[in-house]
Scaffold this active site. Structure first.
Site, PDB file in Angstrom:
ATOM      1  N   CYS A  75      20.797  39.567  59.934  1.00 18.17           N
ATOM      2  CA  CYS A  75      21.808  39.291  60.639  1.00 18.17           C
ATOM      3  C   CYS A  75      22.700  38.360  60.118  1.00 18.17           C
ATOM      4  O   CYS A  75      22.649  38.031  58.783  1.00 18.17           O
ATOM      5  CB  CYS A  75      21.429  38.681  61.993  1.00 18.17           C
ATOM      6  SG  CYS A  75      20.401  37.176  61.909  1.00 18.17           S
ATOM      7  N   ASP A  93      59.268  40.951  37.208  1.00 18.07           N
ATOM      8  CA  ASP A  93      59.858  40.676  35.821  1.00 18.07           C
ATOM      9  C   ASP A  93      60.307  41.982  35.504  1.00 18.07           C
ATOM     10  O   ASP A  93      60.172  42.912  36.114  1.00 18.07           O
ATOM     11  CB  ASP A  93      58.244  40.596  34.994  1.00 18.07           C
ATOM     12  CG  ASP A  93      58.639  40.817  33.464  1.00 18.07           C
ATOM     13  OD1 ASP A  93      59.445  39.735  33.180  1.00 18.07           O
ATOM     14  OD2 ASP A  93      57.938  41.300  32.888  1.00 18.07           O
ATOM     15  N   ASP A 123      54.347  36.224  31.545  1.00 13.40           N
ATOM     16  CA  ASP A 123      54.316  36.207  32.787  1.00 13.40           C
ATOM     17  C   ASP A 123      53.061  35.382  33.560  1.00 13.40           C
ATOM     18  O   ASP A 123      53.050  35.292  34.597  1.00 13.40           O
ATOM     19  CB  ASP A 123      54.324  37.573  33.564  1.00 13.40           C
ATOM     20  CG  ASP A 123      55.509  38.531  32.863  1.00 13.40           C
ATOM     21  OD1 ASP A 123      56.443  37.678  33.094  1.00 13.40           O
ATOM     22  OD2 ASP A 123      55.306  39.632  32.861  1.00 13.40           O
ATOM     23  N   CYS A 145      21.230  35.027  58.671  1.00 18.26           N
ATOM     24  CA  CYS A 145      20.443  35.147  57.426  1.00 18.26           C
ATOM     25  C   CYS A 145      21.476  34.857  56.382  1.00 18.26           C
ATOM     26  O   CYS A 145      20.915  34.185  55.358  1.00 18.26           O
ATOM     27  CB  CYS A 145      19.794  36.521  57.314  1.00 18.26           C
ATOM     28  SG  CYS A 145      18.524  37.053  58.881  1.00 18.26           S
TER      29      CYS A 145
END
Length: 827
Positions: free
Chosen positions: A18, A429, A628, A21
């Site tokens: 679950c 760009d 970039d 856990c």
């Protein structure tokens, strides 16, 4: 902060049942020395751990997880095929247990409903329910005991306590009925409830396992794409089929018709069409010839070829994609933090609520208070499954990121999914992103009767040292021509002799220096090309100018459509480039971008983004080069084009594998769909528990006499998890393209908030593309106007926000740009 270099590894986690856990495993790892971060993905049953190998090791991490009551698989995982078999075997085992549990529990239910007054009915129910609870459901008790030894509790604790209580209470009533009869209470048994709860929860686990397997299907498909062997040519020219791990960089690999390509490389012999849909999402095969790259996992069609291996093992594009998808599917969206905090305390709170419900029923429930209290205790524990909470976010993320990978969109982490929804500005760009990133000849114009000189033009450029000569030699045609007295003239061009005549190739200055006359028509064409920001190369003999060639970095196919689509989503699209003003203006106009900046250095791009962010904008940067990288790091959302540099891809949160700019809009829409699915999942998971727990405790009993049956609670709990995963799986069939109808969360810009009206106008006296750009810029300078101008036919398509502008105002705007005339005649 550790001083050593950290590593990030994904480990499978065993025995989680679950969300509680997952929270406990994550906490146990996060507290270990040397661990920088740990993120558990309950849906994938895995944890991504970033740690310093000088301070921590896989063994120490495993020991920490074991102390928390779980286990970590630190040994290398099985191959893709073995992993698939392992998953299938686990599913088959769970399916067998579930079918047996449903069969036996149904028999117990039938006896309880139709034969409860028959002799020996109760012993028969006891005999049938015992194997269901303690054999088929033994895993719940084993894991609950393991948690108890470590002083913790999870979903298995809730199931074990509730079913164990119902079973033992029923067993006591069967063996000692006189105890209750002496107190005036009918000794009921609940063997059917205990067995049906186990059966329903096993059914829920089965459906959940099946659904979770579907969420990871994209990753398993990717892992299974690479073949296990390759055909390699040895030093003697002989072909041998060898295991994939024996292929080395530089090896010559043969690909036969219909075969999968084993590693990345470049074709050296032959050619074929290759299906690269696993990379690009595009179904049309791509033509491959010598000199072009091929990638592992792609499928060769009918031809055959030989390629040189360049990237093998974990260096291939496919391996890179698998790593990115694994890491991304294991990452967490910011909204998951709230779920984690709730899950960490959920089970203890639910146990407390169950005990409190029992006590309140015993005190205030009258003669039936104990029985009702016991049922409420069991039902609260069953109905309050935290599995739906644990599955809500990771299943949607796994499906969304897996779908993106199948479409050629690599999303690095879940946080970028939430960020992408909030973007309002996209910066592109130019070189390699909006354009193809390499110069090509776009125009080749000859003076009348000079076409036969093309082989001489080619011969000169073949020997030229100028960087643009390669573009010319790729376009020009002709047989071998011997050129003598060849000269490279820096800054002007090249010169050579053939057949007793002199030939020149270069700029206009070169022709002027040699007194070469230029025809009026050729001059007009050259000026038109220069106005389009193209580089013009002249070719002439010693008597006249014979022709001109225009060279430019062409805009990518579909770029204008991609920009228009982004703008239709309410996004402001801008262009930043280090190129000159004329080139930036021409490319922006061709792509349909209004806002652009030229001659911007790398730090200037990052600065531009910072200014937009300071003004309150959420910015996405799309780039492909090293220059970039600073801007990509600064942006709220960074998108790298996959054909670019590795640095850009490392920095970016999203990578578009193909040069298709249309994938940007797809990525934004996919993020919107994924985040919306997460919110839906969390809403239903929270609502289920907020309603289910009070009803199970018995709040409706005083007003309506309704008390939730534990069996129904088990069924509802199972279906809550299944519904959350099923909702996530709907992402697999949704389309993130134009027709998806999905909008991001950003508010439209001013021109999109008002009523729009579109009208066409005729523009007279435009002579060239330079004129067209002037007209378009003049019209776009007006408030509330968005204009697109074409040269053939000479038409301006004008979109007005709010009221239509008078034609006189439009004409005044054009008067400042040149001698152009606008009329309302429809084109």
């Amino acid at each position: 902060m550790p001083t050593h270099r950290t590593v990030k590894t994904i480990f499978p986690v065993l025995d989680m049942s679950c969300a509680a856990c997952a929270a406990r495993v994550e906490k146990a790892l996060a507290h270990q020395t040397g661990v920088r971060a740990a993120h558990v993905n309950y849906a994938a049953a895995a944890v991504a751990v970033e740690y310093d190998p000088a301070q921590a090791s896989p063994e120490s991490l495993r020991e920490a997880v074991r102390k928390a009551g779980y286990d970590l698989q630190t040994a290398p995982g099985p191959a893709a095929a073995d992993a698939e078999k392992e998953h299938a075997e686990r599913f088959r085992t769970l399916k067998r247990r579930t079918l047996w549990a449903l069969l036996l529990a149904s028999a117990v239910m039938a006896v309880a409903m139709f034969f409860d007054d028959a002799p020996y009915a109760v012993p028969v129910m006891w005999l049938l329910s015992t194997p269901v609870v303690f054999w088929l459901g033994r895993g719940f008790f084993i894991r609950a005991w393991r948690q108890l030894r470590h002083g913790t509790a999870n979903m298995d604790t809730l199931v074990a306590v509730s079913t164990g209580t119902a079973y033992l209470f029923s067993l006591f009533n069967m063996l000692f009925p006189a105890f209750w009869l002496a107190r005036g209470i009918e000794p009921h048994v609940y063997f059917e409830a205990a067995s049906m709860i186990v059966a329903f929860i096993l059914l829920g686990r089965l459906l959940e396992e099946r659904a979770k397997g579907n969420t990871a299907s994209a990753l398993r498909k990717l892992m299974g794409l690479q073949p296990g062997t390759a055909t390699v040519i040895d030093d003697r020219g002989m072909q041998h089929e060898v295991p994939l791990d024996r292929v080395r960089t530089g090896s010559s690999v043969v690909v036969k018709p219909g075969g999968r390509i084993a590693v990345d490389g470049t074709i050296t012999e032959g050619g074929s069409y290759v299906d690269e849909s696993m990379l690009s999402g595009e179904p049309v095969p791509v033509r491959k010839v010598p000199g072009e790259r091929v990638f592992a996992g792609t499928i060769n069609q009918k031809g055959s070829f030989v390629f040189r291996a360049e990237k093998v093992g974990t260096e291939t594009m496919l391996a890179h994609i698998v790593r990115l998808v694994q890491q991304a599917q294991g990452s967490k969206a910011p909204v998951q933090k709230l779920v984690d905090r709730i899950a960490a305390v959920f089970v203890p709170v639910i146990i407390a609520v169950a005990v409190l419900s029992f006590l309140l029923w015993v005190v205030f429930g009258g003669s039936g208070g104990f029985t009702h209290g016991l049922l409420a205790f069991v039902t609260v524990l069953i109905v309050a499954c935290p599995c739906a909470l644990g599955l809500a976010t990771p299943t949607a993320i796994m499906v969304g990121i897996g779908k993106g990978a199948e479409q050629g969109i690599l999303i690095k982490d879940a946080e970028s999914l939430e960020t992408a929804k909030k973007i309002d500005t996209v910066i592109l760009d130019k070189t390699g992103t909006l354009t193809e990133g390499r110069p090509v000849v776009t125009d080749l114009i000859w003076a009348r009767g000079s076409e036969g000189l093309e082989p001489l033009f080619l011969a000169l450029e073949t020997r030229s040292e100028h960087p643009l000569a390669e573009a010319l030699t790729a376009r020009l045609k002709g047989g071998p021509v011997s050129v003598g007295s060849f000269e490279n003239l820096p800054g002007r061009g090249v010169k050579g002799c053939a057949g007793g005549r002199t030939y020149l190739a270069g700029n206009r200055l070169l022709l002027e220096e040699h007194g070469i006359p230029v025809g009026e028509e050729l001059l007009r064409q050259a000026e038109r090309l220069a106005a389009q920001a193209k580089t013009v190369v002249w070719f002439a003999d010693d008597t006249h100018a014979a022709g001109v060639a225009a060279i430019a970095d062409r805009i990518r196919p579909g770029a204008a459509e991609a920009v228009a689509e982004l703008r239709s989503m309410g996004l402001d699209v801008q262009l930043l480039t280090g190129d000159n003003e004329a080139t930036a203006r021409a490319i922006a106009a061709e792509a349909g971008i209004t806002h652009y900046a030229a001659s911007v250095l790398p730090d200037g791009k990052a600065g531009h983004i910072r200014r937009l962010q300071a003004a309150g904008h959420r910015v996405a940067m799309v780039g492909d080069g090293i220059n970039d990288s600073a801007a990509l790091a600064q942006a709220d959302l960074s998108i790298a084009m996959g054909q670019g540099s590795d640095i850009a891809m490392d920095v970016a949160k999203i990578t578009i594998i193909t040069p298709d700019l249309g994938k940007i809009a797809e990525a934004l829409r996919l993020s919107a769909m994924t985040v919306r699915t997460i919110r839906q999942n969390l809403f239903w998971a929270f609502i289920y528990n907020l309603i289910g727990v009070p009803v199970a405790a018995g709040v409706l009993y005083p007003v309506s006499g309704f008390l939730l049956n534990p069996m129904l609670a088990g069924a509802a709990m199972a279906m809550s998890s299944v519904s959350v995963v099923t909702n996530s799986l709907r992402l697999k069939v949704k389309h993130a393209g134009k027709r998806a109808g999905i909008k991001t969360d950003v508010k439209p810009h001013t021109y999109d908030k008002q009523m729009k009206m579109e009208k066409k106008y005729r523009i007279d006296r435009m002579m060239c593309n330079h004129c067209r750009m002037h007209v378009e810029q003049a019209l776009n300078s007006l408030e509330g106007v968005r204009a697109t101008v074409s040269l053939e036919p000479p038409v301006a398509t004008v979109e007005f926000s709010g009221s239509e502008k008078p034609i006189g105002e439009l004409q005044r705007a054009l008067d400042g740009a040149g001698d152009y005339r606008i009329s309302e005649t429809e084109a």
